[in-house]
Enzyme design. Structure first.
Site, mmCIF file in Angstrom:
data_model
loop_
_atom_site.group_PDB
_atom_site.id
_atom_site.type_symbol
_atom_site.label_atom_id
_atom_site.label_comp_id
_atom_site.label_asym_id
_atom_site.label_seq_id
_atom_site.Cartn_x
_atom_site.Cartn_y
_atom_site.Cartn_z
ATOM 1 C CB ILE A 93 -0.979 0.046 1.191
ATOM 2 C CG1 ILE A 93 -0.233 0.047 2.516
ATOM 3 C CG2 ILE A 93 -1.997 -1.073 1.106
ATOM 4 C CD1 ILE A 93 -1.130 0.420 3.698
ATOM 5 C CE1 TYR A 94 3.599 1.344 4.393
ATOM 6 C CE2 TYR A 94 5.893 0.793 3.974
ATOM 7 C CZ TYR A 94 4.824 0.865 4.843
ATOM 8 O OH TYR A 94 4.969 0.464 6.142
ATOM 9 C CB SER A 95 3.686 5.413 -2.990
ATOM 10 O OG SER A 95 4.160 6.427 -2.136
#
Length: 344
Positions: free
Chosen positions: A64-66
């Site tokens: 989900i990071y960026s």
């Protein structure tokens, strides 16, 4: 740089782990990343290069990071630098919302199988060293999640598994089910822990120590609050100004900052370095995850491994950050004459 055993495995990881929430130029699709991310590929390459030069072999990211960009940029950086796959321990996570569909999140077998393949593709690798469930699924049975993760270990796509942001009782339940069923077990917990937020020590730390589960600490500077840029006279214009997370009792945090300034002055270090060193001195901590947008930030954090706090320093910092008594802990102390096993 020192190296520690990851959980109850033979894998050795650096005491500092490079976090990758800052990787990515935009927060498209999730405004949270706009407040945290911002690094382009050259910036990522520079950060990863300096981390490796300092002895860091452990890298933590998440799908989900960026919105997946962080995984892509980490994988590209390691390739750009010619890093041998065996020299990098790569950890990533699944659980968060990755699409518009009802099955695009969670710990179901379907989402796990879809997520691991997507992460492997973005990272450009054939296996993930540590695959972590990023949160607590309140719907999917634990056995379904564990069976799917065990299959990934058996297939070779994943070497070890872990969890993040789970309660003590659920970790204990999962460990018990893994032992009973012969599944791969959770070797790590990634959790929030700082001098200003020691809640973990009530129930989770004793569990980790009893079951030999490693602790990966996220946000050891409490979202920048313990960086030294903030004090009780007013917040600076840092990340906290636009993204006030994780939640912190600021009165207690400022008491800790005041005490850390004194310790930092005595050691010729910074408040941030003392905050990190305090966590690194805890015997139950496996690795502390650090992240940076600028080389200068990373350099400051890296110096924390050289700050050797004295017994007196630790006693001072323990006292100012002590958790208030809470049941049943105070009753355990009372009934045992205060002679509880040391968990700090």
């Amino acid at each position: 740089m020192r190296y520690n055993q990851l959980g109850n495995t033979g894998l050795q990881v650096s005491e500092l782990c490079l976090g990758t929430m800052t990787f990515g130029e935009t927060g498209e699709g999730n405004p949270m990343w706009g407040a945290i991310a911002g690094l382009d590929q050259p910036g990522v390459d520079a950060i990863v290069t300096r981390a490796i030069d300092a002895g860091i072999n452990f890298f933590d990211t998440a799908n989900i990071y960026s919105n997946g960009v962080s995984e892509e940029m980490l994988g590209r950086a390691l390739k750009n630098l010619g890093t041998k796959r065996t020299d990098a321990v790569i950890a990533t996570k699944f659980f968060g919302l990755m699409g518009a569909g009802p099955n695009d999140r969670g710990g179901s077998r379907g989402h796990i199988m879809d997520s691991v393949d997507a992460s492997l593709t973005r990272l450009g690798i054939d296996h993930i060293d540590l695959y972590q469930m990023h949160g607590t699924d309140q719907v999917t049975p634990v056995d379904e999640t564990l069976r799917a993760l065990d299959d990934l270990v058996s297939s070779g796509k994943v070497r070890y598994i872990g969890v993040s942001n789970w309660m003590a009782w659920k970790i204990a339940k999962a460990l018990g089910r893994s032992e009973a069923k012969g599944y791969a077990r959770f070797e790590t917990l990634q959790a929030y822990y700082t001098i200003a937020g020691r809640d973990l020590e009530r129930d989770i730390v004793p569990l980790l120590q009893s079951e030999k589960v490693g602790l990966m600490v996220w946000s050891p500077l409490a979202g920048g609050l313990l960086s030294g840029k903030y004090d009780r006279n007013g917040d600076s214009a840092g990340r906290r100004a636009s993204f006030d997370f994780p939640p912190v009792d600021k009165d207690r945090a400022y008491e800790c900052i005041d005490a850390m300034r004194v310790v930092a002055d005595a050691h010729g270090s910074t408040v941030a370095q003392v905050a990190l060193a305090y966590i690194l001195h805890k015997p139950f901590v496996t690795t502390v995850i650090i992240g940076a947008k600028r080389i200068e930030q990373l350099e400051d954090n890296l110096k924390a491994v050289d700050v050797r706090l004295t017994t007196e320093d630790m006693a001072t910092l323990d006292a100012v950050s002590a958790l208030p008594p809470e049941y049943p802990g105070w009753m355990v102390d009372f009934q045992n004459g205060g002679a509880r096993p040391e968990s700090r």
